[in-house]
Design an enzyme around this catalytic site. Structure first.
Site, PDB file in Angstrom:
ATOM      1  N   ARG A   1       0.821  -1.217   0.000  1.00  0.00           N
ATOM      2  CA  ARG A   1       0.000   0.000   0.000  1.00  0.00           C
ATOM      3  C   ARG A   1       0.852   1.263   0.000  1.00  0.00           C
ATOM      4  O   ARG A   1       0.586   2.200  -0.753  1.00  0.00           O
ATOM      5  CB  ARG A   1      -0.961   0.010   1.190  1.00  0.00           C
ATOM      6  CG  ARG A   1      -2.057  -1.027   1.057  1.00  0.00           C
ATOM      7  CD  ARG A   1      -2.940  -1.082   2.294  1.00  0.00           C
ATOM      8  NE  ARG A   1      -2.124  -1.485   3.439  1.00  0.00           N
ATOM      9  CZ  ARG A   1      -2.238  -0.982   4.662  1.00  0.00           C
ATOM     10  NH1 ARG A   1      -3.136  -0.067   4.945  1.00  0.00           N
ATOM     11  NH2 ARG A   1      -1.470  -1.416   5.641  1.00  0.00           N
TER      12      ARG A   1
ATOM     13  N   ASN B   1      -6.237  -2.646   2.360  1.00  0.00           N
ATOM     14  CA  ASN B   1      -6.267  -4.101   2.477  1.00  0.00           C
ATOM     15  C   ASN B   1      -7.719  -4.570   2.546  1.00  0.00           C
ATOM     16  O   ASN B   1      -8.552  -3.936   3.201  1.00  0.00           O
ATOM     17  CB  ASN B   1      -5.551  -4.566   3.749  1.00  0.00           C
ATOM     18  CG  ASN B   1      -4.044  -4.462   3.642  1.00  0.00           C
ATOM     19  OD1 ASN B   1      -3.483  -4.389   2.561  1.00  0.00           O
ATOM     20  ND2 ASN B   1      -3.386  -4.456   4.792  1.00  0.00           N
TER      21      ASN B   1
END
Length: 88
Positions: free
Chosen positions: A18, A36
């Site tokens: 990320r 996520n």
């Protein structure tokens, strides 16, 4: 602005995916988010120029060094006006 949603599968959680995605997106002038998902994938929503979205899409197949991407599904979203790029 063009907008796309990507669902990235493989070993993409717990490997800085990320954060690396945010850094790449910001460098490309994109806004959006990378989060996520409970099933182990990462959802990326990005808005900006088509060429930048294409470059991000290609990058997502590799991600950061520790990632092992096995799939990237994408879909075009209705135009959105997002600011910044968040992870979370």
């Amino acid at each position: 602005m063009a907008s796309r949603r990507f669902l990235v599968s493989g070993r993409v959680q717990g490997v800085w995916f990320r954060a690396a995605t945010r850094d790449k997106a910001v460098a490309l002038g994109l806004s959006g988010h990378a989060v996520n998902l409970p099933d182990g994938r990462v959802e990326v929503v990005a808005c900006g120029a088509e060429a930048a979205l294409d470059e991000l899409a290609a990058w997502l197949w590799h991600g950061p060094e520790l990632a092992r991407v096995t799939g990237v599904d994408s879909e075009t979203l209705p135009e959105q006006q997002l600011t910044g790029f968040r992870t979370g």
